[in-house]
Write a protein that holds these residues in place. Structure first.
Motif, PDB file in Angstrom:
ATOM      1  N   PHE A  37       0.853  -1.192   0.000  1.00 36.34           N
ATOM      2  CA  PHE A  37       0.000   0.000   0.000  1.00 36.34           C
ATOM      3  C   PHE A  37       0.887   1.238   0.000  1.00 36.34           C
ATOM      4  CE2 PHE A  37      -2.853  -3.152   2.008  1.00 36.34           C
ATOM      5  CZ  PHE A  37      -3.958  -3.024   1.170  1.00 36.34           C
ATOM      6  N   ASP A  38       0.980   1.874  -1.139  1.00 27.08           N
ATOM      7  CA  ASP A  38       1.833   3.059  -1.256  1.00 27.08           C
ATOM      8  C   ASP A  38       1.016   4.320  -1.536  1.00 27.08           C
ATOM      9  OD1 ASP A  38       1.111   2.188  -3.775  1.00 27.08           O
ATOM     10  OD2 ASP A  38       3.043   2.594  -4.703  1.00 27.08           O
ATOM     11  N   LEU A  39      -0.300   4.209  -1.385  1.00 27.04           N
ATOM     12  CA  LEU A  39      -1.175   5.369  -1.546  1.00 27.04           C
ATOM     13  C   LEU A  39      -2.346   5.215  -0.588  1.00 27.04           C
ATOM     14  CD1 LEU A  39      -2.089   7.953  -3.098  1.00 27.04           C
ATOM     15  CD2 LEU A  39      -3.294   6.420  -4.682  1.00 27.04           C
ATOM     16  N   THR A  40      -2.567   6.216   0.258  1.00 29.20           N
ATOM     17  CA  THR A  40      -3.689   6.203   1.191  1.00 29.20           C
ATOM     18  C   THR A  40      -4.617   7.362   0.872  1.00 29.20           C
ATOM     19  OG1 THR A  40      -2.332   5.215   2.953  1.00 29.20           O
ATOM     20  CG2 THR A  40      -4.373   6.304   3.622  1.00 29.20           C
ATOM     21  N   LEU A  41      -5.907   7.056   0.718  1.00 25.92           N
ATOM     22  CA  LEU A  41      -6.902   8.049   0.344  1.00 25.92           C
ATOM     23  C   LEU A  41      -8.150   7.892   1.200  1.00 25.92           C
ATOM     24  CD1 LEU A  41      -6.733   7.653  -3.559  1.00 25.92           C
ATOM     25  CD2 LEU A  41      -5.836   9.583  -2.239  1.00 25.92           C
ATOM     26  N   PRO A  42      -8.932   8.967   1.332  1.00 28.21           N
ATOM     27  CA  PRO A  42     -10.231   8.838   1.984  1.00 28.21           C
ATOM     28  C   PRO A  42     -11.183   8.040   1.093  1.00 28.21           C
ATOM     29  CG  PRO A  42      -9.966  11.051   1.118  1.00 28.21           C
ATOM     30  CD  PRO A  42      -8.645  10.361   0.938  1.00 28.21           C
ATOM     31  N   LEU A  43     -12.177   7.429   1.710  1.00 29.80           N
ATOM     32  CA  LEU A  43     -13.088   6.545   0.998  1.00 29.80           C
ATOM     33  C   LEU A  43     -13.787   7.229  -0.177  1.00 29.80           C
ATOM     34  CD1 LEU A  43     -14.254   3.679   0.996  1.00 29.80           C
ATOM     35  CD2 LEU A  43     -16.037   4.479   2.560  1.00 29.80           C
ATOM     36  N   ASP A  44     -14.065   8.533  -0.035  1.00 30.98           N
ATOM     37  CA  ASP A  44     -14.779   9.206  -1.116  1.00 30.98           C
ATOM     38  C   ASP A  44     -13.899   9.480  -2.334  1.00 30.98           C
ATOM     39  OD1 ASP A  44     -13.215  11.253  -0.168  1.00 30.98           O
ATOM     40  OD2 ASP A  44     -14.867  12.577   0.403  1.00 30.98           O
ATOM     41  N   GLN A  45     -12.603   9.102  -2.252  1.00 32.77           N
ATOM     42  CA  GLN A  45     -11.716   9.244  -3.413  1.00 32.77           C
ATOM     43  C   GLN A  45     -11.341   7.879  -4.003  1.00 32.77           C
ATOM     44  OE1 GLN A  45      -8.390  11.974  -3.115  1.00 32.77           O
ATOM     45  NE2 GLN A  45      -9.473  13.232  -1.609  1.00 32.77           N
ATOM     46  N   VAL A  46     -12.275   6.927  -3.864  1.00 31.42           N
ATOM     47  CA  VAL A  46     -12.014   5.576  -4.356  1.00 31.42           C
ATOM     48  C   VAL A  46     -11.692   5.570  -5.844  1.00 31.42           C
ATOM     49  CG1 VAL A  46     -14.491   5.146  -4.668  1.00 31.42           C
ATOM     50  CG2 VAL A  46     -12.910   3.227  -4.490  1.00 31.42           C
ATOM     51  N   ALA A  47     -12.362   6.423  -6.626  1.00 29.09           N
ATOM     52  CA  ALA A  47     -12.113   6.455  -8.070  1.00 29.09           C
ATOM     53  C   ALA A  47     -10.671   6.840  -8.368  1.00 29.09           C
ATOM     54  CB  ALA A  47     -13.076   7.421  -8.754  1.00 29.09           C
TER      55      ALA A  47
END
Length: 212
Positions: A184-194
């Motif tokens: 996992f080399d990128l962490t995003l909030p759920l609303d940025q799933v796209a």
């Protein structure tokens, strides 16, 4: 499948990996009949392929060759246990594998892509009597039955039965013996799933982790 206790924040990525891409990479190694001392080739440098490298190492493989053209992924492959990297593809890639295996080919090949080219490369990199474990969902893959007949190569694959391996994988993560969460080399909030999917599709990220 419960963990022994509520995991620390540091362990969460590794347990997430265990539930999906690690379980799939582990199955690829099982399907390819990886044994202690074996020579292994991993076709595909996505999260599954990289964790296939880790799985092969845990199963005692001696020589693990990762096929990758991506510098960041090559580095992680080496961290996970790769002893060599092959950047070539097609005939040149197979020739390089044969060079590294002294003309014999690999005992076990993990096919973690699913294209016709990757499957062909996997089969051609395998020694007679060796095994290919394929977990890349096939798209456009067609095999020549007569050519395959004379290779004496074992093929085994399909959707990974991850639940079967979870007790072992959870134990390895819990005891700190493996750290598959490094994919996992990128962490995003759920609303940025796209955006997470886009980054993986464009190979800007190996695997995206989404948080509420």
């Amino acid at each position: 499948m419960p963990t022994p206790e509520v995991p620390s924040a540091e362990l969460v990525p590794s347990f997430l990996a265990a539930s999906d891409v690690l379980g799939t990479g582990w199955f690829a190694a099982i399907a390819a009949n990886v044994k202690p001392g074996a020579t292994v080739v991993v076709v595909g440098d996505g999260a599954v392929g990289l964790l296939g490298v880790l799985s092969a190492r845990e199963m005692g493989a001696e020589q693990i060759i990762a096929m990758s053209r991506h510098e960041k992924r090559q580095k992680l492959a080496r961290e996970f246990g790769a002893t060599g990297i092959v950047t070539e593809r097609g005939d040149e890639g197979v020739a390089r594998i044969m060079e590294l295996t002294k003309g014999v080919g690999a005992d076990s090949v993990l096919e973690c892509v699913g294209t016709r080219e990757s499957m062909t490369q996997a089969i051609r990199s395998t020694r007679p009597g060796g095994s290919v474990g394929y977990v890349g969902v096939p798209h456009g893959v067609e095999l020549d039955g007569e050519k395959l007949f004379y290779t004496h190569i074992h093929l085994h694959g399909g959707p990974a039965p991850v639940r079967r391996f979870l007790p072992k994988l959870i134990d390895l993560v819990w005891k700190g013996k493996i750290n598959p969460g490094k994919v996992f080399d990128l962490t995003l909030p759920l609303d940025q799933v796209a955006e997470g999917y886009r980054a993986m599709d464009e190979r800007r990220a190996i695997k995206a982790l989404l948080r509420p």
